[in-house]
Design an enzyme around this catalytic site. Structure first.
Site, PDB file in Angstrom:
ATOM      1  N   GLU A 153      -3.475   3.567   2.679  1.00  0.00           N
ATOM      2  CA  GLU A 153      -3.041   1.929   2.424  1.00  0.00           C
ATOM      3  C   GLU A 153      -2.371   1.162   3.719  1.00  0.00           C
ATOM      4  O   GLU A 153      -1.272   0.675   3.727  1.00  0.00           O
ATOM      5  CB  GLU A 153      -2.021   2.092   1.354  1.00  0.00           C
ATOM      6  CG  GLU A 153      -2.588   2.605   0.087  1.00  0.00           C
ATOM      7  CD  GLU A 153      -1.698   2.803  -1.072  1.00  0.00           C
ATOM      8  OE1 GLU A 153      -2.272   2.915  -2.396  1.00  0.00           O
ATOM      9  OE2 GLU A 153      -0.375   2.327  -0.819  1.00  0.00           O
ATOM     10  N   GLU A 312      -7.530   5.669  -6.219  1.00  0.00           N
ATOM     11  CA  GLU A 312      -6.286   5.636  -6.591  1.00  0.00           C
ATOM     12  C   GLU A 312      -6.333   4.740  -7.889  1.00  0.00           C
ATOM     13  O   GLU A 312      -6.679   3.506  -7.679  1.00  0.00           O
ATOM     14  CB  GLU A 312      -5.070   5.447  -6.075  1.00  0.00           C
ATOM     15  CG  GLU A 312      -4.992   6.466  -4.923  1.00  0.00           C
ATOM     16  CD  GLU A 312      -3.637   6.266  -4.169  1.00  0.00           C
ATOM     17  OE1 GLU A 312      -2.678   5.617  -4.653  1.00  0.00           O
ATOM     18  OE2 GLU A 312      -3.382   6.631  -3.123  1.00  0.00           O
ATOM     19  N   GLU A 360       8.438   8.560  -6.442  1.00  0.00           N
ATOM     20  CA  GLU A 360       7.393   8.368  -7.204  1.00  0.00           C
ATOM     21  C   GLU A 360       7.147   9.507  -8.533  1.00  0.00           C
ATOM     22  O   GLU A 360       6.342   9.538  -9.214  1.00  0.00           O
ATOM     23  CB  GLU A 360       6.069   8.428  -6.616  1.00  0.00           C
ATOM     24  CG  GLU A 360       5.972   7.093  -5.857  1.00  0.00           C
ATOM     25  CD  GLU A 360       4.473   7.095  -5.078  1.00  0.00           C
ATOM     26  OE1 GLU A 360       4.058   5.914  -5.278  1.00  0.00           O
ATOM     27  OE2 GLU A 360       4.161   8.059  -4.210  1.00  0.00           O
TER      28      GLU A 360
END
Length: 673
Positions: A153, A312, A360
């Protein structure tokens, strides 16, 4: 030419990020057993593993990754193997603290998150190339390897650094781009406010200044930051191509306008072998499936229309928004198959097993904390079986009806400071125009303003503040040759250096639209205007109005009140064989629907009134056939007309006439012939 499809993957990709380093090895065997039960075909591994692979400088420990890849291969699961360069180890930053990025105000970020990288730092570049080389040499021929996954990313959470390394790199970049400092002065308009430079060494990044800085400099710095990240990707990609030929190389994009605004994906799409994307629903009260469709269409367009891959998304709730609701039953499958319908050759998730620790741990996963006796797990297994039945779709292409023009450079430029109104948001207009087309059941390709548009009967420009002369000529030629064009306000205003085009607004759009704009007249918060049209019809608008002067265009709707009362609000101009529409105010959904209806009629696009709202229909076609995806996002059963008989792949039933699509369900028909 490099391969573009994951090596050895004969079905659609299904799986997710796998982070076994978070678990004892005794869990790995249970994981692969459950992966087989769920129908997993590929997992992404090693993305955040630099500290484990190189626990101290030059000392490598690959044994655990050897065992993992061998285990995956033994169970028929392919690997998307990451280069872990998004997360350098703590020892690296201790040795090179200057590799941590610096904010524009001089704040130096600290280690302890992810993506804390100065992409200009030579020590980072050297270390990233070294770990990539080691991985490529060791695993180039591993039988589990399907895809190389560089970094993670890019642009999130930090794209630009403002340190001295970046200052020196920026000067080199400017010298290569412009040749002389005089050319930089001309492009940036440094005569304004006495900003002229006598030498490249006088130029710094656009750090914090007492008031607004030079907008052209800020725009170029955004280009520089994007190009610098891309330089590092290309370095790693070329190492992998050289040492691991035959394995495609990618990095996961975040094309949704709701998720990343610092990356020019048109440029990045040309550098990867396979375009891949991450997408997460933005739970801000909008129709989330529309944003999903837009992101998928944009990703496919960045791929040049070729199949791409969703690397994802989430099985249920995420954890990084202010409020993170769970997905409703069936929503995970609808989300996944909507991406597939719009061009993805699979659907993967973050992540396989839900983390117990770290930032997360509340982000949903394929295997949740609740284990296999859970709704999410049962839906994952069911989805895996559904994806398996769609193997013949692999490699086919999605069919689009219309094009929307988008340019990240224009977005960057428009979002700089001191514009006529902070209430005009280019992303909002892109979302709104896309939603209007979505609600007319039109599949959208996105296109660069200078791209060939001849295949599209209708082209829409929701927000293109920055427009080159070449783009203006392209749109004029498109309309003259029979195309239908719709342009929204505050487009065609500046050139590539954020300089206002010579003459009246809207610069290179004047001729194609048949008008000029004398003055902008943005509205204050809460203010609205009425616009009136044929047969006494009336619409309301807000945020923006303009003093439009027709110069060949016909006035279709007129401002009924406000400062611009009596002036044209919406115009239509016939030029050559085509027609160009201009809307000089911010229309709501009803107004945009009416506008798109008129434009579609001009473009001879037949209405699709027989499809219910929020029942999505898209097509993929290729050598294996034509496939119709019907996705029902509503709580009511629906009927979708079929132009031919076919076989519904998820149920195996024959389909003809009107296809029944139950509430919340998906149907995929392979059409006969």
């Amino acid at each position: 030419m490099p391969e573009t499809a994951p090596k050895g993957l004969t079905r659609l990709a299904f799986g997710g990020d796998y982070n076994p380093e978070q678990w004892p090895e005794s869990v790995w065997h249970e994981d692969v057993r459950l992966m087989r039960e769920a129908g997993v075909t590929m997992v992404s591994v090693g993305i955040f593993s630099w500290a484990l692979l190189e626990p101290s400088p030059g000392a490598y420990e690959f044994g655990w990754l050897d065992r993992l890849l061998d285990l995956l291969h033994e169970h028929g699961i392919r690997a998307d193997l990451g280069t872990p360069t998004v997360a350098p180890p703590a020892w690296f930053y201790r040795a090179h603290p200057e590799a941590l990025p610096m904010a524009a105000d001089g704040t130096r970020y600290e280690f302890g998150s992810r993506g804390a990288i100065c992409h200009s730092n030579p020590h980072y570049r050297e270390a990233a190339a070294a770990i990539t080389t080691r991985l490529a040499k060791r695993y180039a021929d591993h039988p589990a390897l399907a895809l190389w996954h560089v970094h993670n990313e890019y642009g999130v959470p930090v794209s630009a650094c403002y340190c001295e390394s970046c200052a020196a790199h920026f000067r080199r970049w400017l010298a290569a781009a412009y040749g002389t400092v005089d050319a930089v002065n001309e492009a940036w308009g440094t005569a304004f406010w006495g900003q002229r430079y006598a030498d490249f060494d006088q130029i710094n990044p656009p750090r914090v200044t007492p008031t607004v800085g030079n907008p052209a400099q800020a725009l170029d710095y955004k280009r520089f930051a994007d190009a610098t990240m891309r330089e590092n990707f290309v370095t790693e990609r070329d190492i992998l191509h050289h040492l691991s030929p035959g394995i495609p190389v990618t990095t996961n994009f975040m094309t949704a306008l709701s998720q990343c605004d610092s990356v020019d994906y048109w440029a990045w799409g040309r550098e990867v072998d396979l375009v891949t994307n991450d997408h997460y629903l933005i739970t801000d009260g909008r129709r989330t499936h529309v944003n999903l469709g837009m992101a998928a269409d944009l990703t496919r367009s960045v791929a040049g229309g070729a199949p791409w891959l969703l690397l994802e998304h989430s099985t249920s709730g995420i954890n990084w928004q202010p409020r993170n609701p769970a997905k409703a039953p069936g929503e995970m499958a609808r989300n996944s198959l909507a991406h597939v319908g719009r061009g993805s050759d699979g659907a993967l998730f973050f992540q396989w097993r839900q983390s117990r620790r770290g930032a997360e741990k509340f982000h949903s996963a394929m295997l949740p904390h609740a284990g296999t006796d859970s709704r999410v797990w049962r839906e994952v297994v069911e989805l895996g079986a559904s994806v398996s039945t769609l193997a013949s779709i692999q490699g086919t292409r999605t069919v689009a009806d219309v094009a929307v023009l988008w340019d990240w450079h224009s977005w960057w430029a428009q979002n700089l400071q001191w514009r006529p109104s902070e209430d005009h948001d280019p992303r909002e207009r892109a979302d709104a125009f896309y939603e209007a087309l979505y609600d007319r059941h039109l599949t959208v390709d996105f296109a660069h303003p200078e791209a060939d548009l001849s295949a599209y009967p209708l082209v829409v420009v929701p927000a293109l503040y920055l427009m080159t002369e070449a783009a203006g000529r392209n749109l004029k030629e498109y309309v003259e040759n029979g195309g239908t064009l719709v342009v929204s306000y505050f487009s065609g205003i500046v050139d590539e250096h954020d300089a206002v085009h010579d003459g009246p607004y809207p610069g290179p759009l004047r001729d194609v639209l048949g008008l000029t704009v004398e003055e902008f007249s943005p509205l204050l918060p809460g203010d609205q205007v009425r616009v009136t049209g044929p047969e006494g019809s009336e619409l309301t608008a807000d945020v923006w109005t303009e003093f439009v002067v027709p110069r060949g265009a016909d006035t279709v709707w007129t401002y009924a009140d406000g400062l611009t009362a009596g002036h044209p609000a919406i115009t239509r101009h016939r030029l050559g064989e085509g027609i160009a529409w201009y809307v000089s105010t911010r229309l709501g959904s009803d107004g945009l629907d009416a506008l798109m209806g008129w434009a579609a009629e001009d473009a001879r696009i037949a209405p699709r009134a027989d499809l219910p709202r929020d029942v999505e229909v898209v097509r993929r076609t290729g050598e294996s056939g034509t496939y119709l995806f019907a996705i029902n996002h509503t709580s009511s059963d629906a009927k979708v007309p079929l132009e031919a008989h076919g076989t519904e792949l998820l149920t195996g039933e024959r389909a003809a006439g009107r296809l029944a699509v139950p509430a919340g369900a998906v149907r995929v028909v392979r059409l006969d012939g």
